[in-house]
Write a protein that holds these residues in place. Structure first.
Motif, PDB file in Angstrom:
ATOM      1  N   ALA A 143       0.629  -1.171  -0.009  1.00  0.00           N
ATOM      2  CA  ALA A 143      -0.011   0.063  -0.116  1.00  0.00           C
ATOM      3  C   ALA A 143       0.609   1.325   0.010  1.00  0.00           C
ATOM      4  O   ALA A 143       0.577   2.509  -0.686  1.00  0.00           O
ATOM      5  CB  ALA A 143      -0.870   0.107   1.160  1.00  0.00           C
ATOM      6  N   ALA A 144       2.032   1.092   0.733  1.00  0.00           N
ATOM      7  CA  ALA A 144       2.923   2.447   0.765  1.00  0.00           C
ATOM      8  C   ALA A 144       3.755   2.662  -0.802  1.00  0.00           C
ATOM      9  O   ALA A 144       3.845   3.702  -1.123  1.00  0.00           O
ATOM     10  CB  ALA A 144       3.991   2.045   1.631  1.00  0.00           C
ATOM     11  N   VAL A 145       3.800   1.705  -1.557  1.00  0.00           N
ATOM     12  CA  VAL A 145       4.282   1.811  -2.824  1.00  0.00           C
ATOM     13  C   VAL A 145       3.394   2.193  -3.667  1.00  0.00           C
ATOM     14  O   VAL A 145       3.465   3.440  -4.310  1.00  0.00           O
ATOM     15  CB  VAL A 145       4.710   0.148  -3.476  1.00  0.00           C
ATOM     16  CG1 VAL A 145       4.880   0.575  -4.815  1.00  0.00           C
ATOM     17  CG2 VAL A 145       6.058  -0.177  -2.587  1.00  0.00           C
ATOM     18  N   LEU A 146       2.158   2.085  -3.513  1.00  0.00           N
ATOM     19  CA  LEU A 146       1.132   2.806  -4.440  1.00  0.00           C
ATOM     20  C   LEU A 146       0.655   4.117  -3.732  1.00  0.00           C
ATOM     21  O   LEU A 146       0.656   5.106  -4.664  1.00  0.00           O
ATOM     22  CB  LEU A 146      -0.417   1.927  -4.101  1.00  0.00           C
ATOM     23  CG  LEU A 146      -0.282   0.447  -4.415  1.00  0.00           C
ATOM     24  CD1 LEU A 146      -1.798  -0.153  -4.376  1.00  0.00           C
ATOM     25  CD2 LEU A 146       0.017   0.404  -6.302  1.00  0.00           C
ATOM     26  N   THR A 147       1.055   4.530  -2.546  1.00  0.00           N
ATOM     27  CA  THR A 147       0.744   5.603  -1.904  1.00  0.00           C
ATOM     28  C   THR A 147       2.020   6.577  -2.530  1.00  0.00           C
ATOM     29  O   THR A 147       1.619   7.735  -2.935  1.00  0.00           O
ATOM     30  CB  THR A 147       0.823   5.937  -0.453  1.00  0.00           C
ATOM     31  OG1 THR A 147      -0.288   5.208   0.061  1.00  0.00           O
ATOM     32  CG2 THR A 147       0.878   7.265   0.052  1.00  0.00           C
ATOM     33  N   ALA A 148       3.229   6.084  -2.762  1.00  0.00           N
ATOM     34  CA  ALA A 148       4.201   7.026  -3.013  1.00  0.00           C
ATOM     35  C   ALA A 148       3.831   7.293  -4.685  1.00  0.00           C
ATOM     36  O   ALA A 148       4.057   8.456  -5.303  1.00  0.00           O
ATOM     37  CB  ALA A 148       5.509   6.210  -3.415  1.00  0.00           C
ATOM     38  N   ARG A 149       3.437   6.289  -5.524  1.00  0.00           N
ATOM     39  CA  ARG A 149       3.112   6.564  -6.831  1.00  0.00           C
ATOM     40  C   ARG A 149       1.836   7.523  -7.010  1.00  0.00           C
ATOM     41  O   ARG A 149       1.929   8.668  -7.901  1.00  0.00           O
ATOM     42  CB  ARG A 149       2.597   5.319  -7.607  1.00  0.00           C
ATOM     43  CG  ARG A 149       3.786   4.298  -7.662  1.00  0.00           C
ATOM     44  CD  ARG A 149       3.305   2.969  -8.244  1.00  0.00           C
ATOM     45  NE  ARG A 149       4.469   1.918  -8.366  1.00  0.00           N
ATOM     46  CZ  ARG A 149       4.348   0.533  -8.466  1.00  0.00           C
ATOM     47  NH1 ARG A 149       2.854   0.095  -8.598  1.00  0.00           N
ATOM     48  NH2 ARG A 149       5.241  -0.204  -8.744  1.00  0.00           N
ATOM     49  N   GLU A 150       0.804   7.400  -6.231  1.00  0.00           N
ATOM     50  CA  GLU A 150      -0.023   8.268  -6.268  1.00  0.00           C
ATOM     51  C   GLU A 150       0.144   9.790  -5.764  1.00  0.00           C
ATOM     52  O   GLU A 150      -0.300  10.501  -6.644  1.00  0.00           O
ATOM     53  CB  GLU A 150      -1.262   7.806  -5.447  1.00  0.00           C
ATOM     54  CG  GLU A 150      -2.019   6.518  -5.647  1.00  0.00           C
ATOM     55  CD  GLU A 150      -2.877   5.717  -4.667  1.00  0.00           C
ATOM     56  OE1 GLU A 150      -3.616   4.829  -4.920  1.00  0.00           O
ATOM     57  OE2 GLU A 150      -2.945   6.405  -3.441  1.00  0.00           O
ATOM     58  N   GLN A 151       1.112  10.024  -4.997  1.00  0.00           N
ATOM     59  CA  GLN A 151       1.449  11.233  -4.694  1.00  0.00           C
ATOM     60  C   GLN A 151       2.666  11.820  -5.570  1.00  0.00           C
ATOM     61  O   GLN A 151       3.156  12.918  -5.214  1.00  0.00           O
ATOM     62  CB  GLN A 151       1.789  11.305  -3.059  1.00  0.00           C
ATOM     63  CG  GLN A 151       0.727  11.059  -2.384  1.00  0.00           C
ATOM     64  CD  GLN A 151       0.998  11.364  -0.765  1.00  0.00           C
ATOM     65  OE1 GLN A 151       1.796  11.934  -0.629  1.00  0.00           O
ATOM     66  NE2 GLN A 151       0.224  10.963  -0.022  1.00  0.00           N
ATOM     67  N   GLY A 152       3.013  10.920  -6.583  1.00  0.00           N
ATOM     68  CA  GLY A 152       4.245  11.391  -7.289  1.00  0.00           C
ATOM     69  C   GLY A 152       5.508  11.418  -6.590  1.00  0.00           C
ATOM     70  O   GLY A 152       6.413  12.338  -7.094  1.00  0.00           O
ATOM     71  N   LEU A 153       5.692  10.606  -5.798  1.00  0.00           N
ATOM     72  CA  LEU A 153       7.010  10.765  -5.118  1.00  0.00           C
ATOM     73  C   LEU A 153       8.057   9.580  -5.585  1.00  0.00           C
ATOM     74  O   LEU A 153       7.420   8.399  -5.659  1.00  0.00           O
ATOM     75  CB  LEU A 153       6.836  10.463  -3.656  1.00  0.00           C
ATOM     76  CG  LEU A 153       5.773  11.487  -2.652  1.00  0.00           C
ATOM     77  CD1 LEU A 153       5.600  10.884  -1.215  1.00  0.00           C
ATOM     78  CD2 LEU A 153       6.783  12.572  -2.461  1.00  0.00           C
ATOM     79  N   PRO A 154       9.292  10.033  -5.850  1.00  0.00           N
ATOM     80  CA  PRO A 154      10.088   8.914  -6.478  1.00  0.00           C
ATOM     81  C   PRO A 154      10.417   8.103  -5.217  1.00  0.00           C
ATOM     82  O   PRO A 154      11.021   8.420  -4.274  1.00  0.00           O
ATOM     83  CB  PRO A 154      11.408   9.910  -6.917  1.00  0.00           C
ATOM     84  CG  PRO A 154      11.021  10.962  -6.204  1.00  0.00           C
ATOM     85  CD  PRO A 154       9.703  11.199  -5.892  1.00  0.00           C
TER      86      PRO A 154
END
Length: 388
Positions: A127-138
């Protein structure tokens, strides 16, 4: 149930005095040697300690440093963490794990832990991996925390890390000496860090830390980072670094304590087994994964009546502690950082209100453990009686 009148002698939460009695003559002699030769920082004993730590855990390289926090900072610097890059960390841990990320300008993303082991939950990691993607965080990497002495379930975690092209740093501040299914803590992940804070299973008499890696290039970078990013000499700075050197006096203390360490790990396991036998099986505590051992930095329980039980323990002269009453995603310094799934971390939130840790060290006498268990059960019984 036996009488729980407070014992005459105090019960130590962690007994460093009894341990010191067993090595005091050797300690005095080792410290005197350092005082005689005068190489107080990074003296020859530091390299000897590193050699012995590598031999103990099987890591190709051990790089000692000033403390466990520096160890994490240096590991992140060696992996090239850039400002704005995200690193996934569990929220149920000490602040140093996320602090190191933030100090370098990174963005910690807080993940939840498992209900059975209190260690990083693979589903929350996803879920944290998806959160990074959704927030545009590398997204750069993951820091696991081998909490309370037991390694994370790396069979479940490592595939997620690899599938997403991330690096893995293992924060083993509480778990050096543990085994994970035939693998020593210190040989898992790209880099492992640990702390030698006095209360750790292997601790010095001040601050100290170490970093473990099997990669030659990473080890060379870490050695440079430890001394202000030096190159061929101290006036040749090839990269930004820090002052992360270990004091020689702490190194000789650790060398002497390492001689006892294997036996102390066995003793800790026996203490944990006795607690398991003395306390009711329905009293929740972390499950030890199959094929794994724990360094038993803490022996931690869960109860919905924690504060009342701790008060009763205190009345009986039994020390106890809470790790961790306020998880990182609820701390003022970290509240603005992302949380896996964009919502709450339900297991972490439940743990913060229910966990308590009992005295744990290799020299805890069976008589004292029985007294601790009886005092705990007395407290639980009093709470139940008051509720009826």
């Amino acid at each position: 149930m036996t009488d729980t009148t407070p014992l005459r002698r105090p019960i130590a939460f962690i007994d460093l005095v009894e341990q010191q009695k067993r090595i005091r003559p050797k300690l005095d002699a080792a410290l005197a040697r350092v005082l005689d030769h005068g190489a107080y920082i990074m003296g020859p004993e530091v390299a000897e300690l590193e050699r012995r730590l590598s031999a103990f855990c099987g890591a190709r390289h051990t790089i000692s440093c000033a403390n466990g926090t520096d160890a994490i900072v240096m590991a992140l610097m060696a992996k090239g963490l850039k400002p704005g890059e995200a690193v996934i960390v569990p929220s149920f841990t000490f602040c140093a794990t996320a602090e190191a990320v933030s100090l370098l300008g990174g963005v910690p993303i807080f993940a939840d832990v498992r209900e059975d082991t209190f260690n990083l939950d693979p589903d929350s990691l996803k879920a944290a991996v998806l959160t990074a993607r959704e927030q545009g965080l590398p997204l750069a990497g993951v820091i696991t925390v081998d909490l309370f002495g037991q390694a994370v379930d790396y069979d479940a975690i490592e595939p997620i890390v690899r599938e997403n092209g991330l690096w893995l740093i293992c924060d083993a501040a509480q778990a050096f000496g543990a085994m994970y299914r035939g693998r020593h803590v210190g040989t898992i992940g790209d880099i492992t860090t640990t702390s030698f804070f006095p209360a750790k299973p292997l601790g010095c008499y001040g601050d100290g830390g170490a970093i473990f890696t099997d990669d030659d290039e990473t080890a060379a970078v870490l050695k440079s980072l430890r001394v202000h990013g030096q190159g061929t000499d101290k006036y040749d700075n090839v990269r930004l670094g820090l002052n992360g050197r270990m004091d020689t006096l702490q190194a000789v203390i650790l060398i002497e304590k390492l001689e006892l360490f294997a036996g102390e790990l066995e003793a800790r396991a026996q203490v944990a087994d006795r607690y398991d036998a003395l306390l009711p099986p329905d009293l929740a505590r972390p499950v030890l994964l199959p094929g794994c051992t724990s360094a038993w930095a803490q022996y931690t329980l869960r109860t919905g009546s924690r504060d009342a039980v701790m008060a009763r323990l205190k009345e009986h002269g039994v020390p106890s502690a809470v790790y961790y009453a306020r998880p990182l995603h609820r701390q003022g310094a970290y509240r603005h950082y992302p949380v896996a799934g964009g919502g709450t971390l339900p297991v972490t939130d439940r743990l913060m209100d229910t966990v308590l840790s009992l005295p744990m060290h290799p020299y805890l006498a069976e008589e004292d453990q029985r007294y601790i268990a009886d005092s705990l059960l007395s407290g639980l019984g009093a709470v139940q009686a008051a509720a009826e």
